[in-house]
Design a protein around this motif. Sequence first.
Motif, PDB file in Angstrom:
ATOM      1  N   ASN A 210      43.109   3.715  22.552  1.00 33.14           N
ATOM      2  CA  ASN A 210      42.685   2.516  22.411  1.00 33.14           C
ATOM      3  C   ASN A 210      41.723   2.233  23.619  1.00 33.14           C
ATOM      4  O   ASN A 210      40.645   1.540  23.238  1.00 33.14           O
ATOM      5  CB  ASN A 210      43.889   1.319  22.181  1.00 33.14           C
ATOM      6  N   ALA A 211      42.139   2.557  24.762  1.00 31.01           N
ATOM      7  CA  ALA A 211      41.265   2.119  25.838  1.00 31.01           C
ATOM      8  C   ALA A 211      39.926   2.631  26.037  1.00 31.01           C
ATOM      9  O   ALA A 211      39.090   2.281  26.795  1.00 31.01           O
ATOM     10  CB  ALA A 211      41.967   2.314  27.114  1.00 31.01           C
ATOM     11  N   VAL A 213      37.708   3.151  23.557  1.00 31.73           N
ATOM     12  CA  VAL A 213      36.949   3.058  22.264  1.00 31.73           C
ATOM     13  C   VAL A 213      35.352   2.929  22.646  1.00 31.73           C
ATOM     14  O   VAL A 213      34.544   2.863  21.855  1.00 31.73           O
ATOM     15  CB  VAL A 213      37.327   1.951  21.382  1.00 31.73           C
ATOM     16  N   ASN A 214      35.344   2.179  23.850  1.00 30.92           N
ATOM     17  CA  ASN A 214      33.775   1.887  24.224  1.00 30.92           C
ATOM     18  C   ASN A 214      33.524   2.966  25.383  1.00 30.92           C
ATOM     19  O   ASN A 214      32.460   2.598  25.943  1.00 30.92           O
ATOM     20  CB  ASN A 214      33.815   0.279  24.764  1.00 30.92           C
TER      21      ASN A 214
HETATM   22  C1  NAG Z   1      35.070  -2.787  23.292  1.00 32.05           C
HETATM   23  O1  NAG Z   1      33.919  -3.579  23.086  1.00 32.05           O
HETATM   24  C2  NAG Z   1      34.458  -4.787  22.324  1.00 32.05           C
HETATM   25  C3  NAG Z   1      33.033  -5.417  21.887  1.00 32.05           C
HETATM   26  O2  NAG Z   1      32.215  -5.710  23.184  1.00 32.05           O
HETATM   27  C4  NAG Z   1      35.193  -5.543  22.822  1.00 32.05           C
HETATM   28  O3  NAG Z   1      35.807  -6.814  21.966  1.00 32.05           O
HETATM   29  C5  NAG Z   1      36.807  -4.563  23.156  1.00 32.05           C
HETATM   30  O4  NAG Z   1      37.499  -5.719  23.790  1.00 32.05           O
HETATM   31  C6  NAG Z   1      36.410  -3.522  23.950  1.00 32.05           C
HETATM   32  N1  NAG Z   1      37.360  -2.764  24.005  1.00 32.05           N
HETATM   33  C7  NAG Z   1      37.689  -2.134  25.347  1.00 32.05           C
HETATM   34  C8  NAG Z   1      39.203  -1.217  25.202  1.00 32.05           C
HETATM   35  O5  NAG Z   1      37.123  -2.040  26.191  1.00 32.05           O
END
Ligand code: NAG
Length: 268
Positions: A210-211, A213-214
């Motif tokens: 999960n950590a 995903v971006n």
């Molecule tokens: C990933 O990006 C989204 C959209 O910007 C954000 O809402 C989410 O918190 C981010 N997740 C992480 C784990 O960084």
Amino acid sequence: MVSFTKLFTAGLVATSAMAAPMEVKRFATPPANKRGAAYNDVAAVDPLANNGGISWAYDWAGSIFGILPSGVEFVPMLWGAKDFGGWITTIETALSSGSQYILGFNEPDMPSQANMSPGDAASFYKTHITPFAGQAKLISPAVTSSTNTGMGLSWFESFIGSCGGCDITGLAVHWYGNTADEFKSFVTQAMDTASKYNLDELWITEFALNADVNGSSDLATTTAFLNDVIPWLNQQDGVTRYSYFMAADRYLLSGNTLNQAGLAYVSQ
Ligand SMILES: *[C@@H]1O[C@H](CO)[C@@H](O)[C@H](O)[C@H]1NC(C)=O
């Protein structure tokens, strides 16, 4: 397709006590390298393909959008309703270029993704994908790992119940979660689901912590996760293909070269 029968002994039989019938799983023989690249930019596939690191790639679409390294099989996907127009031309091109599988809709159990009821998805599948069953092996829509009612594997079970004539021979799933153990537990459940419906294959077409995903939030943690799950995936007879999320800068690459996580992904 070469199939074999595996007698599944160990834990299951022991825990179900009372002379339960031995569970029989039938899975296709996985390719020697099950590993793939999930990409948006085809240039990100090259570093993973060096020295045979991956055997296949997909981009959530029916076309490559560029040129893949030689020896990497392109697997086309029909993402969802937005791609129904033009699909026949697209898929015929992919099949005539050597693709041997078709992937179904992307996360139909998610409102923000392909967003389909199991019944609608079955009917769309029969219309758009089943007609190609003689030319390729057909993989199910890729469901999420959500355990909410009507999502994830429960969405899949409703779907396959209404897709009897769909000619699907493999299940595709995605996973996002917090630990390697959670991942293995979900994949084990998905293999059992594939086996329950006599499907030959399980594909994990997206997975990551999960950590991450971006993009990797900490390369040491991502690398430790991959060092744990990749050898395990390679050992699972039921898992025939997998692709980590994803082949891109800040994920498996830093800039246009493999980072520590990318090296861990391709070197197991
Ligand atoms: C990933 O990006 C989204 C959209 O910007 C954000 O809402 C989410 O918190 C981010 N997740 C992480 C784990 O960084």
